[in-house]
Motif scaffolding. Sequence first.
Motif, PDB file in Angstrom:
ATOM      1  N   ARG A 147      -3.274  18.446  15.798  1.00  0.00           N
ATOM      2  CA  ARG A 147      -3.551  17.878  14.483  1.00  0.00           C
ATOM      3  C   ARG A 147      -5.008  17.402  14.409  1.00  0.00           C
ATOM      4  O   ARG A 147      -5.559  16.897  15.383  1.00  0.00           O
ATOM      5  CB  ARG A 147      -2.623  16.695  14.194  1.00  0.00           C
ATOM      6  N   VAL A 148      -5.594  17.558  13.219  1.00  0.00           N
ATOM      7  CA  VAL A 148      -6.953  17.092  12.942  1.00  0.00           C
ATOM      8  C   VAL A 148      -6.880  16.154  11.745  1.00  0.00           C
ATOM      9  O   VAL A 148      -6.326  16.507  10.698  1.00  0.00           O
ATOM     10  CB  VAL A 148      -7.905  18.273  12.646  1.00  0.00           C
ATOM     11  N   ALA A 149      -7.430  14.959  11.888  1.00  0.00           N
ATOM     12  CA  ALA A 149      -7.381  13.957  10.828  1.00  0.00           C
ATOM     13  C   ALA A 149      -8.557  14.113   9.866  1.00  0.00           C
ATOM     14  O   ALA A 149      -9.635  14.578  10.247  1.00  0.00           O
ATOM     15  CB  ALA A 149      -7.392  12.559  11.431  1.00  0.00           C
ATOM     16  N   LEU A 150      -8.339  13.703   8.620  1.00  0.00           N
ATOM     17  CA  LEU A 150      -9.393  13.682   7.605  1.00  0.00           C
ATOM     18  C   LEU A 150      -9.377  12.314   6.938  1.00  0.00           C
ATOM     19  O   LEU A 150      -8.378  11.914   6.338  1.00  0.00           O
ATOM     20  CB  LEU A 150      -9.167  14.785   6.568  1.00  0.00           C
ATOM     21  N   LEU A 151     -10.486  11.582   7.058  1.00  0.00           N
ATOM     22  CA  LEU A 151     -10.629  10.265   6.445  1.00  0.00           C
ATOM     23  C   LEU A 151     -11.843  10.270   5.528  1.00  0.00           C
ATOM     24  O   LEU A 151     -12.796  11.020   5.740  1.00  0.00           O
ATOM     25  CB  LEU A 151     -10.815   9.183   7.512  1.00  0.00           C
ATOM     26  N   GLU A 152     -11.801   9.417   4.513  1.00  0.00           N
ATOM     27  CA  GLU A 152     -12.936   9.307   3.601  1.00  0.00           C
ATOM     28  C   GLU A 152     -13.607   7.950   3.756  1.00  0.00           C
ATOM     29  O   GLU A 152     -12.946   6.912   3.724  1.00  0.00           O
ATOM     30  CB  GLU A 152     -12.497   9.499   2.151  1.00  0.00           C
ATOM     31  N   ALA A 153     -14.923   7.968   3.917  1.00  0.00           N
ATOM     32  CA  ALA A 153     -15.682   6.732   3.936  1.00  0.00           C
ATOM     33  C   ALA A 153     -15.771   6.162   2.525  1.00  0.00           C
ATOM     34  O   ALA A 153     -16.000   6.900   1.567  1.00  0.00           O
ATOM     35  CB  ALA A 153     -17.094   6.999   4.479  1.00  0.00           C
ATOM     36  N   CYS A 154     -15.574   4.872   2.391  1.00  0.00           N
ATOM     37  CA  CYS A 154     -15.657   4.236   1.080  1.00  0.00           C
ATOM     38  C   CYS A 154     -16.140   2.795   1.241  1.00  0.00           C
ATOM     39  O   CYS A 154     -16.151   2.252   2.351  1.00  0.00           O
ATOM     40  CB  CYS A 154     -14.316   4.287   0.346  1.00  0.00           C
ATOM     41  N   LEU A 155     -16.522   2.207   0.160  1.00  0.00           N
ATOM     42  CA  LEU A 155     -17.145   0.884   0.184  1.00  0.00           C
ATOM     43  C   LEU A 155     -16.236  -0.167   0.811  1.00  0.00           C
ATOM     44  O   LEU A 155     -15.072  -0.301   0.426  1.00  0.00           O
ATOM     45  CB  LEU A 155     -17.518   0.468  -1.238  1.00  0.00           C
ATOM     46  N   ASP A 156     -16.755  -0.890   1.789  1.00  0.00           N
ATOM     47  CA  ASP A 156     -16.073  -2.019   2.438  1.00  0.00           C
ATOM     48  C   ASP A 156     -14.778  -1.590   3.140  1.00  0.00           C
ATOM     49  O   ASP A 156     -13.835  -2.372   3.243  1.00  0.00           O
ATOM     50  CB  ASP A 156     -15.784  -3.127   1.414  1.00  0.00           C
ATOM     51  N   ALA A 157     -14.732  -0.344   3.619  1.00  0.00           N
ATOM     52  CA  ALA A 157     -13.535   0.119   4.329  1.00  0.00           C
ATOM     53  C   ALA A 157     -13.488  -0.493   5.724  1.00  0.00           C
ATOM     54  O   ALA A 157     -14.491  -0.538   6.432  1.00  0.00           O
ATOM     55  CB  ALA A 157     -13.556   1.641   4.430  1.00  0.00           C
ATOM     56  N   ASP A 158     -12.291  -0.955   6.130  1.00  0.00           N
ATOM     57  CA  ASP A 158     -12.150  -1.468   7.492  1.00  0.00           C
ATOM     58  C   ASP A 158     -12.030  -0.299   8.475  1.00  0.00           C
ATOM     59  O   ASP A 158     -12.032   0.870   8.071  1.00  0.00           O
ATOM     60  CB  ASP A 158     -10.936  -2.403   7.602  1.00  0.00           C
ATOM     61  N   LEU A 161      -3.128   7.952  17.959  1.00  0.00           N
ATOM     62  CA  LEU A 161      -2.028   8.641  17.275  1.00  0.00           C
ATOM     63  C   LEU A 161      -1.910  10.105  17.685  1.00  0.00           C
ATOM     64  O   LEU A 161      -1.063  10.830  17.162  1.00  0.00           O
ATOM     65  CB  LEU A 161      -2.212   8.552  15.763  1.00  0.00           C
ATOM     66  N   GLY A 162      -2.762  10.546  18.582  1.00  0.00           N
ATOM     67  CA  GLY A 162      -2.637  11.903  19.114  1.00  0.00           C
ATOM     68  C   GLY A 162      -3.434  12.967  18.396  1.00  0.00           C
ATOM     69  O   GLY A 162      -3.290  14.162  18.702  1.00  0.00           O
ATOM     70  N   TYR A 163      -4.272  12.599  17.458  1.00  0.00           N
ATOM     71  CA  TYR A 163      -5.120  13.601  16.805  1.00  0.00           C
ATOM     72  C   TYR A 163      -6.156  14.131  17.794  1.00  0.00           C
ATOM     73  O   TYR A 163      -6.680  13.387  18.618  1.00  0.00           O
ATOM     74  CB  TYR A 163      -5.820  12.995  15.590  1.00  0.00           C
ATOM     75  N   GLU A 164      -6.461  15.417  17.690  1.00  0.00           N
ATOM     76  CA  GLU A 164      -7.410  16.046  18.611  1.00  0.00           C
ATOM     77  C   GLU A 164      -8.756  16.330  17.974  1.00  0.00           C
ATOM     78  O   GLU A 164      -9.654  16.888  18.616  1.00  0.00           O
ATOM     79  CB  GLU A 164      -6.808  17.330  19.174  1.00  0.00           C
ATOM     80  N   GLY A 165      -8.910  15.974  16.731  1.00  0.00           N
ATOM     81  CA  GLY A 165     -10.184  16.141  16.037  1.00  0.00           C
ATOM     82  C   GLY A 165     -10.203  15.241  14.821  1.00  0.00           C
ATOM     83  O   GLY A 165      -9.156  14.790  14.340  1.00  0.00           O
ATOM     84  N   LEU A 166     -11.398  14.984  14.299  1.00  0.00           N
ATOM     85  CA  LEU A 166     -11.558  14.088  13.155  1.00  0.00           C
ATOM     86  C   LEU A 166     -12.657  14.613  12.252  1.00  0.00           C
ATOM     87  O   LEU A 166     -13.731  15.000  12.714  1.00  0.00           O
ATOM     88  CB  LEU A 166     -11.910  12.673  13.626  1.00  0.00           C
ATOM     89  N   VAL A 167     -12.375  14.618  10.947  1.00  0.00           N
ATOM     90  CA  VAL A 167     -13.370  14.922   9.926  1.00  0.00           C
ATOM     91  C   VAL A 167     -13.478  13.708   9.021  1.00  0.00           C
ATOM     92  O   VAL A 167     -12.467  13.131   8.617  1.00  0.00           O
ATOM     93  CB  VAL A 167     -12.985  16.165   9.102  1.00  0.00           C
ATOM     94  N   ILE A 168     -14.713  13.330   8.706  1.00  0.00           N
ATOM     95  CA  ILE A 168     -14.956  12.215   7.792  1.00  0.00           C
ATOM     96  C   ILE A 168     -15.714  12.731   6.580  1.00  0.00           C
ATOM     97  O   ILE A 168     -16.755  13.399   6.714  1.00  0.00           O
ATOM     98  CB  ILE A 168     -15.770  11.101   8.475  1.00  0.00           C
ATOM     99  N   ALA A 169     -15.172  12.449   5.401  1.00  0.00           N
ATOM    100  CA  ALA A 169     -15.898  12.703   4.163  1.00  0.00           C
ATOM    101  C   ALA A 169     -16.823  11.511   3.955  1.00  0.00           C
ATOM    102  O   ALA A 169     -16.399  10.442   3.524  1.00  0.00           O
ATOM    103  CB  ALA A 169     -14.932  12.863   2.993  1.00  0.00           C
ATOM    104  N   GLY A 170     -18.090  11.677   4.312  1.00  0.00           N
ATOM    105  CA  GLY A 170     -19.027  10.564   4.356  1.00  0.00           C
ATOM    106  C   GLY A 170     -19.734  10.317   3.036  1.00  0.00           C
ATOM    107  O   GLY A 170     -19.702  11.125   2.105  1.00  0.00           O
ATOM    108  N   PHE A 171     -20.389   9.164   2.969  1.00  0.00           N
ATOM    109  CA  PHE A 171     -21.225   8.857   1.821  1.00  0.00           C
ATOM    110  C   PHE A 171     -22.391   9.840   1.733  1.00  0.00           C
ATOM    111  O   PHE A 171     -22.869  10.373   2.742  1.00  0.00           O
ATOM    112  CB  PHE A 171     -21.835   7.457   1.975  1.00  0.00           C
ATOM    113  N   GLY A 172     -22.876  10.058   0.511  1.00  0.00           N
ATOM    114  CA  GLY A 172     -24.149  10.744   0.292  1.00  0.00           C
ATOM    115  C   GLY A 172     -24.383  11.956   1.153  1.00  0.00           C
ATOM    116  O   GLY A 172     -23.616  12.923   1.152  1.00  0.00           O
TER     117      GLY A 172
END
Length: 329
Positions: free
Chosen positions: A213-224, A234-245
């Motif tokens: 599994r590969v996770a996808l998270l989005e960066a957003c204002l004041d995110a913890d 949680l066992g994810y083997e990769g990560l993608v972040i939808a970043g700012f700008g």
Amino acid sequence: MSGQTHLPKLSIGSLGGTVSMQASANGCAVVPRLGCEELLANVPQLRELAQLEMATLGLLPSASLGFAALLDVLAWARVEVERGAQAVILTQGTDSLEETAYFLDLLWPFDAPIVMTGAMRAASQPGCDGPANLLAAVNVALAPGSRGRGVLVLMNDQVHSAARVRKTASLAMAAFESPGAGALGDVVEGVVVYRQPATRRQVLPLPQRTEHRVALLEACLDADTALLQAVATLGYEGLVIAGFGAGHVSGCWAQVLDMLVPALPVIVATRTGSGPTARATYGFAGAEIDLQGKGVHLAGQLCPRKCRILLWLLIGSGRQHLLQSLLPG
């Protein structure tokens, strides 16, 4: 019938989605109902253009498709081309069309194209666009200039590459664009006009593993950072972040990524919908220079959703070391 034998062979598979939907018994909500033969019955002129092999591969809204189902679709399409089909056409829902097209494009080894299409209006609605899109998709499939282009998306008489196309509107008829690049071509009076020649493609091997599994998270204002910190546990083997700008995250996210990168590959893309990530402009904590120094991969022109697909396929074939070379600048 004798004239039919001289026509080119096309294989058409339907997966469901709005193009296959009709109103339910109460006459309001639409649900997938039409199989492939019923879809083609609405466009009788198709049989004057090609010998058609038809298959109903599913009746699902496209949000419910998955990687395993797409590997089955790929296997079906490969068999069809090996049996003599000049091209393959797939109809499906538009919600995930940009993702499924890219998934199949990365694995499609033939010069024969796959042309994917759908509809923004259900088959039972006035002005439904499914039949026109299907006819145009056949025009694209038969065009000599379509060969060698991999998987193409045809919507609203525009031809898009699988890597660049995005659904940019929720309900509008003109919902598909290729931000920053534009469509590859147009269908004008049944003739496909490409703006540029086909370019060399890189095809990935089939994944040997599919349970990862590969996770996808989005960066957003004041995110913890709670979800970010949990990715590895949680066992994810990769990560993608939808970043700012231009591919940025907050300073606190950057600190967590410093700890995550040694354990799993991380890509930061832009959440903006258009334009590439930067490489050497911003120097603050969480900006592209800082992230690259930590070993984070920057997505370039590739959108976050397609980054996840690319990383999933590379991990599945043990080729994640090729990631940076496959991310477009």
